[in-house]
Design a protein around this motif. Structure first.
Motif, PDB file in Angstrom:
ATOM      1  N   LEU A 182      -2.404 -40.832  11.677  1.00 32.42           N
ATOM      2  CA  LEU A 182      -3.398 -39.844  12.424  1.00 32.42           C
ATOM      3  C   LEU A 182      -3.623 -40.556  13.969  1.00 32.42           C
ATOM      4  N   ILE A 183      -3.423 -42.615  14.184  1.00 29.96           N
ATOM      5  CA  ILE A 183      -4.110 -42.996  15.920  1.00 29.96           C
ATOM      6  C   ILE A 183      -2.964 -42.460  16.113  1.00 29.96           C
ATOM      7  N   TRP A 184      -1.707 -42.396  16.157  1.00 30.90           N
ATOM      8  CA  TRP A 184      -1.052 -41.729  17.181  1.00 30.90           C
ATOM      9  C   TRP A 184      -1.717 -40.275  17.732  1.00 30.90           C
ATOM     10  N   VAL A 185      -1.755 -38.971  16.445  1.00 31.58           N
ATOM     11  CA  VAL A 185      -2.266 -37.613  16.513  1.00 31.58           C
ATOM     12  C   VAL A 185      -3.627 -38.126  17.418  1.00 31.58           C
ATOM     13  N   ALA A 186      -4.365 -38.163  16.485  1.00 30.28           N
ATOM     14  CA  ALA A 186      -6.180 -38.634  16.880  1.00 30.28           C
ATOM     15  C   ALA A 186      -6.476 -37.977  18.807  1.00 30.28           C
ATOM     16  N   ALA A 187      -6.650 -37.074  19.352  1.00 27.13           N
ATOM     17  CA  ALA A 187      -7.733 -36.819  20.016  1.00 27.13           C
ATOM     18  C   ALA A 187      -8.617 -36.866  20.185  1.00 27.13           C
ATOM     19  N   ASP A 188      -9.329 -37.402  19.326  1.00 29.45           N
ATOM     20  CA  ASP A 188     -10.962 -37.506  19.424  1.00 29.45           C
ATOM     21  C   ASP A 188     -12.017 -39.053  18.640  1.00 29.45           C
ATOM     22  N   LEU A 189     -12.451 -39.427  19.846  1.00 29.33           N
ATOM     23  CA  LEU A 189     -12.920 -40.864  19.689  1.00 29.33           C
ATOM     24  C   LEU A 189     -13.478 -41.047  17.561  1.00 29.33           C
ATOM     25  N   LEU A 190     -14.528 -40.013  17.500  1.00 28.09           N
ATOM     26  CA  LEU A 190     -14.798 -40.470  16.398  1.00 28.09           C
ATOM     27  C   LEU A 190     -13.699 -40.356  14.846  1.00 28.09           C
ATOM     28  N   THR A 191     -12.174 -39.330  14.861  1.00 25.59           N
ATOM     29  CA  THR A 191     -11.506 -39.379  14.336  1.00 25.59           C
ATOM     30  C   THR A 191     -10.369 -40.869  15.075  1.00 25.59           C
ATOM     31  N   LEU A 192     -10.651 -41.185  15.923  1.00 24.14           N
ATOM     32  CA  LEU A 192      -9.769 -42.629  16.346  1.00 24.14           C
ATOM     33  C   LEU A 192     -10.546 -43.520  15.165  1.00 24.14           C
ATOM     34  N   TYR A 193     -11.717 -43.785  15.363  1.00 25.40           N
ATOM     35  CA  TYR A 193     -12.563 -44.525  14.862  1.00 25.40           C
ATOM     36  C   TYR A 193     -12.239 -44.653  13.605  1.00 25.40           C
ATOM     37  N   VAL A 194     -11.984 -43.305  13.100  1.00 23.62           N
ATOM     38  CA  VAL A 194     -12.044 -43.635  11.503  1.00 23.62           C
ATOM     39  C   VAL A 194     -10.690 -44.269  10.848  1.00 23.62           C
ATOM     40  N   ALA A 195      -9.468 -43.916  11.715  1.00 18.69           N
ATOM     41  CA  ALA A 195      -8.172 -44.311  11.686  1.00 18.69           C
ATOM     42  C   ALA A 195      -8.398 -45.017  11.779  1.00 18.69           C
TER      43      ALA A 195
ATOM     44  N   VAL B 196       2.136 -33.474   6.018  1.00 24.30           N
ATOM     45  CA  VAL B 196       3.296 -34.300   4.969  1.00 24.30           C
ATOM     46  C   VAL B 196       2.539 -35.943   6.034  1.00 24.30           C
ATOM     47  N   ALA B 197       3.206 -35.503   7.659  1.00 25.26           N
ATOM     48  CA  ALA B 197       3.816 -36.487   8.207  1.00 25.26           C
ATOM     49  C   ALA B 197       2.123 -37.686   7.773  1.00 25.26           C
ATOM     50  N   LEU B 198       1.039 -36.931   7.255  1.00 25.04           N
ATOM     51  CA  LEU B 198      -0.585 -37.757   7.592  1.00 25.04           C
ATOM     52  C   LEU B 198      -0.582 -38.597   5.989  1.00 25.04           C
ATOM     53  N   CYS B 199       0.227 -37.632   4.837  1.00 25.29           N
ATOM     54  CA  CYS B 199      -1.299 -37.299   3.810  1.00 25.29           C
ATOM     55  C   CYS B 199       0.261 -37.734   2.852  1.00 25.29           C
ATOM     56  N   LEU B 200       1.247 -37.506   3.312  1.00 26.93           N
ATOM     57  CA  LEU B 200       2.389 -37.915   2.025  1.00 26.93           C
ATOM     58  C   LEU B 200       2.418 -39.961   1.987  1.00 26.93           C
ATOM     59  N   PRO B 201       2.251 -40.675   3.098  1.00 23.73           N
ATOM     60  CA  PRO B 201       2.721 -42.100   2.954  1.00 23.73           C
ATOM     61  C   PRO B 201       0.632 -42.296   1.516  1.00 23.73           C
ATOM     62  N   CYS B 202       0.087 -41.929   1.758  1.00 19.20           N
ATOM     63  CA  CYS B 202      -0.839 -42.371   0.923  1.00 19.20           C
ATOM     64  C   CYS B 202      -0.644 -41.724  -0.420  1.00 19.20           C
ATOM     65  N   LEU B 203      -0.478 -40.410  -0.645  1.00 17.78           N
ATOM     66  CA  LEU B 203      -0.151 -39.968  -2.257  1.00 17.78           C
ATOM     67  C   LEU B 203       1.353 -41.032  -2.979  1.00 17.78           C
ATOM     68  N   LEU B 204       2.813 -41.562  -1.911  1.00 20.64           N
ATOM     69  CA  LEU B 204       3.327 -42.286  -2.255  1.00 20.64           C
ATOM     70  C   LEU B 204       2.720 -43.643  -2.550  1.00 20.64           C
ATOM     71  N   GLY B 205       1.721 -44.022  -1.983  1.00 19.56           N
ATOM     72  CA  GLY B 205       1.491 -45.398  -1.909  1.00 19.56           C
ATOM     73  C   GLY B 205       0.458 -45.093  -3.631  1.00 19.56           C
ATOM     74  N   VAL B 206      -0.230 -44.311  -3.899  1.00 19.49           N
ATOM     75  CA  VAL B 206      -0.376 -44.538  -5.627  1.00 19.49           C
ATOM     76  C   VAL B 206       0.483 -44.361  -6.665  1.00 19.49           C
ATOM     77  N   LEU B 207       1.157 -43.701  -6.005  1.00 19.10           N
ATOM     78  CA  LEU B 207       2.608 -43.272  -7.316  1.00 19.10           C
ATOM     79  C   LEU B 207       3.109 -45.011  -7.492  1.00 19.10           C
ATOM     80  N   GLY B 208       3.209 -45.435  -5.943  1.00 13.04           N
ATOM     81  CA  GLY B 208       3.772 -46.711  -6.474  1.00 13.04           C
ATOM     82  C   GLY B 208       3.005 -47.902  -7.162  1.00 13.04           C
ATOM     83  N   ALA B 209       2.016 -48.025  -6.489  1.00 14.33           N
ATOM     84  CA  ALA B 209       0.817 -48.297  -7.551  1.00 14.33           C
ATOM     85  C   ALA B 209       0.897 -48.257  -9.197  1.00 14.33           C
ATOM     86  N   TRP B 210       1.442 -46.963  -9.358  1.00 13.52           N
ATOM     87  CA  TRP B 210       1.800 -46.537 -10.873  1.00 13.52           C
ATOM     88  C   TRP B 210       2.711 -47.132 -11.937  1.00 13.52           C
TER      89      TRP B 210
END
Lengths: 502, 497
Positions: free
Chosen positions: B139-152, B24-38
């Motif tokens: 995601l940045i606050w919880v990521a613990a490997d360099l690749l995830t950090l880069y993506v975020a 929820v913490a990681l994905c809900l903001p994106c979903l809400l964002g899409v909903l907001g655009a609509w």
């Protein structure tokens, strides 16, 4: 039994009042007055209750940890209650006065909101149980006073505000450094400890202790307006009269003096301060301030500026009393904390009344004002005679005890200073009294007042008149009934003999 | 140090309850964002309702961490492994992000309603971008490997640039494109650093790297590359020049989030990676600290001379990041006693969080003042104290924390830092911190000086809905109260959690 809720409750009365006042609309005059007076009365009651409990032997303490090893502490003790009582009593008087003084002027909501915050900060300073808490309220006082200094919004007021901030924020930073150094050396240090506990550091850290003492007292001296860091006070006199009366004559400068009391008595302890040789330095600095302030007061032509320089001079009596490190000196310092407040508030109220009713700002415009405004002029006379140190007004007691303390401490030169300054006091106050009562002026048909307004049925509006009469009577009463148990002198003696004998 | 970031190997079982809260913490903001655009919400209460589950997920995670300590997850998709961890620090930053994100979203309808219609053509896109920004920050606050950090980090940077471009003004475009180019340069350097690490040690998970990294040219080079890239993104002195123009033209809630969180995220990653790669370096930390000292005075000086209200606030960010940089040598390096490190660690994060709240509050308050007066310069504030007391009060309370006067998070943090510096006998930094305090007081009080002027003609001010002021004041008060009630949050920050 520890009534931990009592100190925070007393503190929250003025803070809550500030919030409510900010929330009320600008023109809700009745509501604001009601909140102001109600809060002032509730607070006075709570402070009296706290004082009563202190006499009973309780030390009501409220604390919670802020960070590891540092607590926020509110604690009612005998010394703090003196300052708390003074500020609460004078808050009531000054609020009444300010309501009358600011009638019809703009931005009253802002004024009263910050005024309440200021008084809340003063109470916080009085109740602070350690240096960390003291620092919090000390800086809060700085910030909440700024809007009051610049209240009028004129270029002069804005400049005064800037100078005020420069001095007080710099002083606050110095104080912060001193407090951090002290905590790093000795850890959490409550004002409640018997003895200072710092003696153990004396052999190894003498230099550091000296530095800390200098930083603490140096930072506090800015607010206490000691020479050479007094420059903000005369400039801040552009603020409205109630601000000058309560804040600059009582709350802010007294916060500095009270802080020095705390540092010398409760942080270092008087013995360690003597051992460090700092009391002599303090005595000399205080004497210089006393003489310099009086000399400058002599040269002022405006009434409020003369009173401002007189404040600079008078507040340092407290510091002088501290530095005499004997019971008499201590009693003098503590008594003067209260007496000077009462007398100076009276004088500023009078100055405000002359300005409001007759438009008088300069001393040479006061000719014959005693006939036009007899009660105001009587009050002024009481205050002025008290400042000179004539019995039976309260100021006499301070000077008497200071003299005895000087003899006891083996510093006879202090007596010379006292006599000289009393002469100076007389030189700058007596001509005013002469003008008030004996010179012929507009009231006798010679010329006209600068800007006369008839504000009430009596000599001026009742809001302006009665608070001033009350404080004048209190200054007279504090001197006349000094021997009673709960007079300022009685309380100060109890504090000094109970806690602070060296 | 790396232990404090929760970078330890642990065999502890993950509680099943944590997965839904994490998703929820990681994905809900994106979903809400899409909903907001609509739906394009015009009112605040739907936004508030939508944001509640998000904040609830953060609170659940907080309770889990408080109860059970460090949480670690390992997600595998084929050959790709994503390492996540949640300790006291990351959960605090997560909650901060969610709270600030919600406030920014609540502020947005008010901002858009008063914006120039010509600039509103792209407003629909603000919502999904905001969602991506919050998600990637979390995601940045919880990521613990360099690749995830880069993506975020990339997601965060790109969405931030896009949000800054949305008003569509020419100045905004110029500033935004410059920001984009610099951010790409930063990413490139970051990638080079990652490639170096991958080539040499053949692993990207931070907890594992802690075990294998040894000091040497490879670690130093990688640290330098990563450090430079992240410093550019964090607007650390002397790589700060892009910051103020970007803020000058952006929408207020975007500026608030950017100054409060986006640049802090890069700093977070920087400190985390250095604590893995060069935990015992003296030179790098000292260099950062001295740059920080310059930043305090350079940024403060620029803010002091600023003509525009928003650039004053933006330049003050440069100075405030300087305080955080000065702490580096107390965190990294050999021979720092544990007690000093604890104080510095607590002070650092308390300062960062306090500054995030205060700076967001200050941007919102400045936005209110600009909206109401219709003028962007400090001169335009003349007489504002009579007309706009609430906006000014919010600005004032925020500046108390920013200057570091008691009682505020800024003050408590400075207290901790000062004590750490005194214990380490670093007098130069003590002096920098104290003088910087006075300098920030000087530039902040310029605002009030203008606002208290009574002698000039009164301009017509636009009336604002009270909740706009309420949001700014709420954030400012949060930053103030955090100073007094720092005990709980600071306890959570200890590494053993």
């Amino acid at each position: 039994m520890n009534a931990a809720w009592l100190p925070p409750m007393a503190l929250s009365t003025s803070l809550l009042a500030a919030v409510v006042i900010f929330a009320l609309p600008e023109n809700a005059w009745r509501w604001r007055t009601g909140v102001n007076l109600g809060a002032a009365l509730v607070k006075l009651t709570l402070v009296v209750l706290l004082g009563y409990r202190v006499v009973e032997g309780h030390r009501d303490t409220f604390r919670f940890p802020v960070v590891e090893g540092i607590d926020f502490v509110l604690r009612a003790d005998a010394l703090g209650m003196m300052f708390a009582g003074l500020s609460s009593l004078l808050w009531l008087c000054t609020t009444l006065y300010a309501i009358g003084y600011l009638e019809g002027s703009p931005n009253r909501k802002r004024f009263f909101g910050f005024f309440s915050l200021c008084v809340g900060s003063t109470l916080g300073i009085a109740l602070a149980g350690n240096l960390f808490t003291f620092l919090i309220f000390y800086e809060m006082l700085t910030l909440s006073t700024y809007p009051l200094v610049v209240h009028r919004g004129t270029p002069k007021a804005l400049d005064a505000g800037r100078v005020y901030l420069r001095y007080t924020l710099a002083g606050g930073t110095v104080l912060l450094l001193g407090v951090v150094l002290l905590y790093s050396l000795a850890g959490e240090h409550s004002f409640a400890l018997e003895g200072s506990g710092l003696e153990v550091f004396l052999p190894d850290y003498r230099g550091l202790l000296l530095l800390i003492f200098a930083l603490l007292v140096g930072g506090l001296a800015v607010k206490a307006a000691m020479v050479p860091v007094h420059g903000w006070l005369p400039r801040a006199m552009v603020a409205p009269a109630p601000v000058s009366a309560l804040l600059h004559a009582v709350a802010v400068v007294k916060a500095g003096a009270f802080g020095i009391l705390r540092v010398v008595y409760d942080v270092f302890g008087i013995e360690l301060s003597v051992e460090l040789g700092m009391t002599t330095v303090l005595a000399v600095a205080a004497s210089i301030t006393i003489v310099y302030g009086s000399l400058r007061a002599l040269a002022q032509e405006e009434l409020k500026s003369r009173l401002a320089f007189s404040t600079i001079s008078q507040v340092s009596y407290i510091v002088l009393g501290i530095s005499l490190f004997g019971p008499f000196g201590t009693i003098a310092a503590l008594t003067h904390l209260l007496h000077q407040g009462l007398m100076k508030v009276t004088l500023f109220f009078c100055a405000g009344n002359y300005a409001e009713e007759l438009g008088i700002h300069r001393i040479d415009e006061l000719n014959g004002a005693g006939r036009r405004m007899p009660l105001t002029s009587l009050a002024f006379t009481v205050g002025a005679l008290g400042m000179i140190g004539l019995p039976p007004v309260a100021g006499f007691i301070t000077k008497w005890y200071l003299g005895m303390g000087a003899v006891q401490a083996g510093m006879p030169w202090v007596i010379v200073v006292l006599v000289a300054v009393s002469m100076l006091n007389a030189m700058y106050f007596l001509p005013i009294l002469y003008r008030l009562w004996f010179r012929l002026g507009p009231a006798h048909g010679h010329g006209a007042w600068p800007e006369e307004r008839r504000l009430g049925h009596m000599e001026t509006s009742a809001w302006l008149l009665w608070p001033m009469v009350a404080t004048a009577l209190l200054s007279l009463g504090a001197g006349l009934f000094a021997a009673m148990p709960f007079s300022p002198l009685g309380w100060a003696t109890a504090v000094a003999l109970g806690d602070y004998l060296p | 140090m790396s232990m404090r970031f929760g970078l330890v190997e642990s065999s502890q079982m993950v509680l099943p309850l944590t997965y839904p809260a994490l998703w929820v913490a990681l994905c809900l903001p994106c979903l809400l964002g899409v909903l907001g655009a609509w739906l394009r919400p015009q009112r605040t209460w739907p936004i508030l309702l939508a944001g509640l589950p998000l904040v609830a997920s953060g609170i659940v995670l907080l309770m889990i961490v408080e109860q059970y300590g460090l949480q670690r997850w390992q997600l595998e998709w084929g050959k790709l492994t994503v390492q996540l961890r949640l300790n006291g620090l990351s959960v605090l930053l997560l909650l901060l992000t969610q709270g600030l994100g919600l406030v920014a979203a609540l502020y947005t309808p008010g901002e858009l309603r008063h914006a120039d219609p010509a600039q509103r053509s792209l407003e629909r896109w603000l919502w999904p971008l905001l969602g991506i920004l919050i998600s990637s920050l979390s995601l940045i606050w919880v990521a613990a490997d360099l690749l995830t950090l880069y993506v975020a980090l990339e997601l965060m940077g790109l969405s931030a640039v896009a949000m800054l471009l949305l008003p569509g003004k020419v100045e905004a475009l110029v500033a935004g494109i410059r920001y984009l180019l610099l951010a790409l340069v930063g990413s490139l350097m970051y990638l080079l650093g990652v490639a170096l690490i991958l080539g040499h040690w053949d692993r990207l998970d931070l907890a594992g790297l802690v075990q294998v990294v040894e000091a040497g040219p490879v670690a130093w080079t990688a640290a330098a590359l990563l450090g430079a890239g992240l410093a550019l993104k964090a607007a650390l002195f002397p790589l700060h020049a892009w910051l103020a123009p970007v803020h000058g033209n952006a929408w207020v809630p975007v500026s608030a989030l950017h100054a409060a969180l986006v640049i802090k995220a890069s700093l977070f990653i920087l400190l985390q990676l250095w604590s893995v790669l060069i935990p015992d370096s003296i030179f790098a930390a000292q260099l950062v600290a001295w740059l920080g000292v310059i930043a305090i005075f350079w940024g403060g000086g620029l803010a002091w001379r600023a003509v525009e209200l928003k650039s004053l606030v933006a330049y003050s960010t440069v100075a405030q990041m300087g305080y955080l940089m000065v702490v580096f040598p107390l965190l990294l390096g050999p021979g720092i006693s544990a007690s000093v490190q604890v104080l510095a660690w607590q002070g650092f994060w308390l300062y960062l969080v306090g500054h995030a709240l205060a700076k967001a509050a200050m941007f919102l308050a400045a936005g209110n003042l600009i909206l109401a007066t219709g003028k962007t310069s400090l001169q335009g504030l003349v007489g504002a104290s009579r007309q706009l007391p609430l906006s000014l009060l919010a600005f004032g309370v925020a500046s108390v924390s920013l200057i570091g006067l008691p009682p505020s998070a800024g003050f408590t943090a400075k207290w901790l830092l000062l004590r750490a510096m005194v214990m380490q006998a670093q007098w130069a930094w003590v002096a920098a911190l104290l003088l910087g305090t006075l300098l920030s007081a000087a530039y902040v009080f310029r605002v009030f000086r203008y606002s208290f002027v009574e002698t000039s003609p009164h301009y017509a001010f636009r009336a604002l809905p009270p909740w706009l002021d309420g949001l700014a004041l709420g954030l400012a008060l949060a930053s103030l109260l955090l100073g007094l009630f720092a005990y709980g949050p600071l306890n959570l920050l200890q590494g053993d959690r």
